[in-house]
Design a protein around this motif. Structure first.
Motif, short mmCIF file in Angstrom:
data_model
loop_
_atom_site.label_atom_id
_atom_site.label_comp_id
_atom_site.label_asym_id
_atom_site.label_seq_id
_atom_site.Cartn_x
_atom_site.Cartn_y
_atom_site.Cartn_z
N ILE A 4 3.66 6.01 1.27
CA ILE A 4 3.99 7.39 0.91
C ILE A 4 3.24 8.39 1.78
O ILE A 4 3.78 9.41 2.19
N GLU A 5 1.98 8.08 2.09
CA GLU A 5 1.15 9.01 2.85
C GLU A 5 0.35 8.25 3.90
O GLU A 5 -0.21 7.18 3.63
N LEU A 6 0.27 8.82 5.10
CA LEU A 6 -0.48 8.22 6.20
C LEU A 6 -1.29 9.30 6.91
O LEU A 6 -0.74 10.33 7.32
N VAL A 7 -2.60 9.07 7.03
CA VAL A 7 -3.48 9.99 7.73
C VAL A 7 -4.26 9.22 8.78
O VAL A 7 -4.96 8.26 8.46
N VAL A 8 -4.12 9.63 10.03
CA VAL A 8 -4.81 8.99 11.15
C VAL A 8 -5.71 10.02 11.81
O VAL A 8 -5.22 11.00 12.38
N CYS A 9 -7.02 9.81 11.71
CA CYS A 9 -7.96 10.78 12.27
C CYS A 9 -8.09 10.66 13.79
O CYS A 9 -8.37 11.64 14.47
N ALA A 10 -7.93 9.45 14.32
CA ALA A 10 -8.10 9.26 15.77
C ALA A 10 -7.36 8.01 16.20
O ALA A 10 -7.20 7.06 15.43
N ASN A 11 -6.91 8.01 17.47
CA ASN A 11 -6.23 6.84 18.01
C ASN A 11 -6.66 6.55 19.45
O ASN A 11 -7.23 5.52 19.74
N VAL A 69 0.84 -1.20 0.00
CA VAL A 69 0.00 0.00 0.00
C VAL A 69 0.88 1.25 0.00
O VAL A 69 1.95 1.28 0.62
N THR A 70 0.44 2.29 -0.73
CA THR A 70 1.21 3.54 -0.79
C THR A 70 0.53 4.69 -0.04
O THR A 70 1.22 5.60 0.44
N HIS A 71 -0.79 4.68 0.06
CA HIS A 71 -1.52 5.75 0.72
C HIS A 71 -2.55 5.14 1.66
O HIS A 71 -3.38 4.32 1.23
N LEU A 72 -2.53 5.55 2.92
CA LEU A 72 -3.43 5.00 3.94
C LEU A 72 -4.19 6.11 4.63
O LEU A 72 -3.58 7.08 5.10
N TYR A 73 -5.52 5.95 4.71
CA TYR A 73 -6.36 6.93 5.39
C TYR A 73 -7.28 6.19 6.36
O TYR A 73 -8.01 5.28 5.96
N PHE A 74 -7.22 6.59 7.62
CA PHE A 74 -8.07 5.97 8.64
C PHE A 74 -9.11 6.98 9.10
O PHE A 74 -8.77 7.98 9.74
N GLY A 75 -10.37 6.72 8.77
CA GLY A 75 -11.44 7.65 9.11
C GLY A 75 -11.99 7.48 10.52
O GLY A 75 -12.72 8.33 11.00
N ARG A 76 -11.66 6.36 11.16
CA ARG A 76 -12.07 6.11 12.54
C ARG A 76 -10.85 5.75 13.36
O ARG A 76 -9.74 5.69 12.85
N ALA A 77 -11.05 5.49 14.64
CA ALA A 77 -9.94 5.18 15.54
C ALA A 77 -9.21 3.92 15.09
O ALA A 77 -9.82 2.95 14.65
N VAL A 78 -7.89 3.95 15.20
CA VAL A 78 -7.06 2.81 14.85
C VAL A 78 -6.11 2.56 16.03
O VAL A 78 -5.62 3.49 16.66
N SER A 79 -5.87 1.30 16.35
CA SER A 79 -5.10 0.95 17.54
C SER A 79 -3.60 1.13 17.34
O SER A 79 -3.10 1.19 16.21
N LYS A 80 -2.87 1.16 18.48
CA LYS A 80 -1.42 1.22 18.42
C LYS A 80 -0.86 -0.03 17.74
O LYS A 80 0.10 0.05 16.97
N ALA A 81 -1.48 -1.17 18.02
CA ALA A 81 -0.99 -2.42 17.42
C ALA A 81 -1.09 -2.38 15.89
O ALA A 81 -0.19 -2.84 15.19
N MET A 82 -2.17 -1.80 15.40
CA MET A 82 -2.36 -1.70 13.95
C MET A 82 -1.30 -0.78 13.34
O MET A 82 -0.70 -1.10 12.30
N LEU A 83 -1.03 0.34 13.98
CA LEU A 83 0.01 1.25 13.48
C LEU A 83 1.39 0.59 13.54
O LEU A 83 2.24 0.83 12.68
N GLY A 84 1.58 -0.26 14.54
CA GLY A 84 2.84 -1.00 14.61
C GLY A 84 3.00 -1.95 13.44
O GLY A 84 4.09 -2.09 12.87
N ARG A 85 1.91 -2.63 13.05
CA ARG A 85 1.96 -3.54 11.91
C ARG A 85 2.22 -2.77 10.61
O ARG A 85 2.91 -3.25 9.70
N ILE A 86 1.67 -1.56 10.51
CA ILE A 86 1.91 -0.73 9.33
C ILE A 86 3.39 -0.40 9.22
O ILE A 86 3.99 -0.47 8.14
N GLY A 87 4.01 -0.05 10.34
CA GLY A 87 5.45 0.25 10.34
C GLY A 87 6.28 -0.96 9.93
O GLY A 87 7.32 -0.81 9.28
N MET A 88 5.82 -2.15 10.28
CA MET A 88 6.57 -3.37 9.97
C MET A 88 6.36 -3.84 8.53
O MET A 88 7.28 -4.35 7.90
N ASN A 89 5.14 -3.66 7.99
CA ASN A 89 4.77 -4.37 6.76
C ASN A 89 4.31 -3.49 5.60
O ASN A 89 3.73 -4.00 4.64
N CYS A 90 4.57 -2.18 5.65
CA CYS A 90 4.18 -1.30 4.54
C CYS A 90 5.36 -0.47 4.06
O CYS A 90 5.39 0.76 4.20
#
Length: 436
Positions: free
Chosen positions: A343-350, A318-339
């Motif tokens: 290019i672009e990351l937008v997190v509306c809530a955590n 994936v190159t562009h990620l947009y989260f319109g609702r809350a996303v967990s720390k664990a999910m963001l950790g997986r993004i750091g490991m596997n993406c």
């Protein structure tokens, strides 16, 4: 006597001023229309067609229609095909919508005189079923069209979704069959179905380049596979995640298929726990990227925290990620490991736990990251500065709400602004929440 003499002087000066301004205006007209017309009135009806056409192209439709009544020549220009290649039909119910609506008489005039001139057509409708049905009625009458791009835009739900599937399919069939040269179609939130896609492909497979059909519940994976197999010039595709499959990605990766440039995937859940999301195999993602190495894979997530389990367990391109609702720390950790292509990351809530470690890991592993946006999250000032330091000047877009940043023993917000600006190589300030 002195008073009388002064009065005469004033009265004599006025005509001189008037004559001077008149001379200036005459010179102006002379420079525009030639010296031979210095003492003649301007005949606006004799302007060349291309000049009037250029003026009309800058006028809103209502003003253009009024101008067409100036004279016969202007009315002729009003109906020149070039003015009708691009048109947006606005359809709304006055009692329930703020949108302006295209006058019915004008719609009939377009259908009667300009249907075969239309090439770039869009419909903007309000939430009412009546407006969506009116759009379908217009489409059904475009039997002589040669449309290249078609967009159906609902300003609010449900609109097209309340139109009967048969009525909607019949209207689209008229356009799909008669156009023969469609290159771009945007039909989000509509009752589009597989038979309609087959008609589209049968008549426009050589020209179709963009297909945007998110939230079309009547389209199955088989329908979109039909498009992928036959539309070899397809460059952009937007669809819901439930349609995405390993088989589809492999079809888009076949040798006969032209490189896909943009793949948008909407991952949406209205009610938590009611949808079970499947997992796409790493081999399928790898095949797509190998075939189309420059493809942008954009994913929009509107899920609840407990529904993310199927995603980013393995490397995902994936190159562009947009989260319109809350996303967990664990999910963001997986993004750091596997993406790694991110290019672009937008997190509306955590939540209320600082994301320092997750951001630092993303900065370390996502070497292509150039844009970041954080809304209702928390990051310490030290952690944020470390993230920016690791990314450096490649962060061309950095939108962080001031409320996200937590002052610590080392940095307050004033010092943070200076440090971040230094590492970015340009002036930077956090975004402020509006106070109204």
């Amino acid at each position: 006597m002195k008073r009388a003499r002064q009065k005469v002087v004033v009265e004599n000066e006025a005509p001189q001023t008037s004559q001077k301004s008149k001379k200036q205006r005459t010179c102006l007209y002379g420079s525009l229309f030639g010296e031979s017309d210095l003492h003649a009135s301007v005949d606006w009806g004799s302007l060349p067609h291309h000049v009037i056409l250029r003026v009309f192209q800058f006028l809103p439709l209502v003003d253009r229609a009024r101008a067409s009544s100036v004279c016969r020549r202007w009315n002729e220009v009003f109906h020149i095909p070039d003015l009708w290649r691009r048109f947006e039909f606005e359809l709304s119910q006055p009692a329930t919508s703020y949108l302006k609506s295209t006058h019915p008489d004008l719609i009939q005039q377009i259908i009667k005189r300009h249907a075969d001139h239309l090439q770039y057509v869009s419909f903007k409708v309000d939430s009412s079923t009546e407006s969506a049905e009116a759009a379908c009625d217009i489409l059904s009458q475009l039997v002589n069209c040669s449309i290249k791009t078609l967009g159906l835009i609902s300003t609010a739900k449900p609109s097209f979704m309340n139109v009967s599937k048969a009525h909607f399919a019949s209207a689209l069939t008229v356009v799909f069959v008669n156009s023969k040269s469609l290159s771009s179609i945007k039909v989000d939130d509509t009752p589009l179905d597989d038979p309609s896609l087959k008609v589209l492909v049968a008549n426009n497979s050589d020209t179709l380049k963009l297909l945007k059909m998110s939230s079309c519940p009547h389209v199955s994976p088989a329908g979109i596979l039909c498009v992928a197999d036959q539309c070899h010039g397809l460059k952009e595709l937007a669809l819901n995640y439930y349609i995405l499959s390993d088989e589809l990605l492999l079809a888009l990766s076949s040798e006969k298929h032209v490189d896909l440039e943009h793949l948008r995937i909407d991952v949406v859940s209205e009610n938590p726990g009611q949808v079970e999301f499947h997992t796409i195999k790493k081999q399928s993602w790898d095949a797509l990227v190998k075939h189309s190495p420059k493809v942008n894979i954009v994913m929009y997530f509107f899920l609840y925290e407990e529904e993310f389990d199927a995603f980013f367990r393995e490397e995902t391109p994936v190159t562009h990620l947009y989260f319109g609702r809350a996303v967990s720390k664990a999910m963001l950790g997986r993004i750091g490991m596997n993406c790694p292509r991110l290019i672009e990351l937008v997190v509306c809530a955590n939540g209320l736990q600082p994301l320092d470690d997750e951001l630092i890991q993303i900065a370390e592993r996502c070497k292509n990251l150039t844009a970041m946006g954080l809304g209702e999250c928390e990051v310490t000032c030290r952690g944020f500065i470390e993230f920016v330091k690791m990314c450096g000047g490649r962060l061309t877009q950095l939108s962080i709400m001031e409320e996200v940043l937590i002052p610590d023993n080392d940095y307050n917000l004033d010092r943070l602004h200076l440090e971040v600006s230094k590492h970015l190589g340009r002036m930077w300030f956090p975004d402020m929440m509006p106070t109204w």
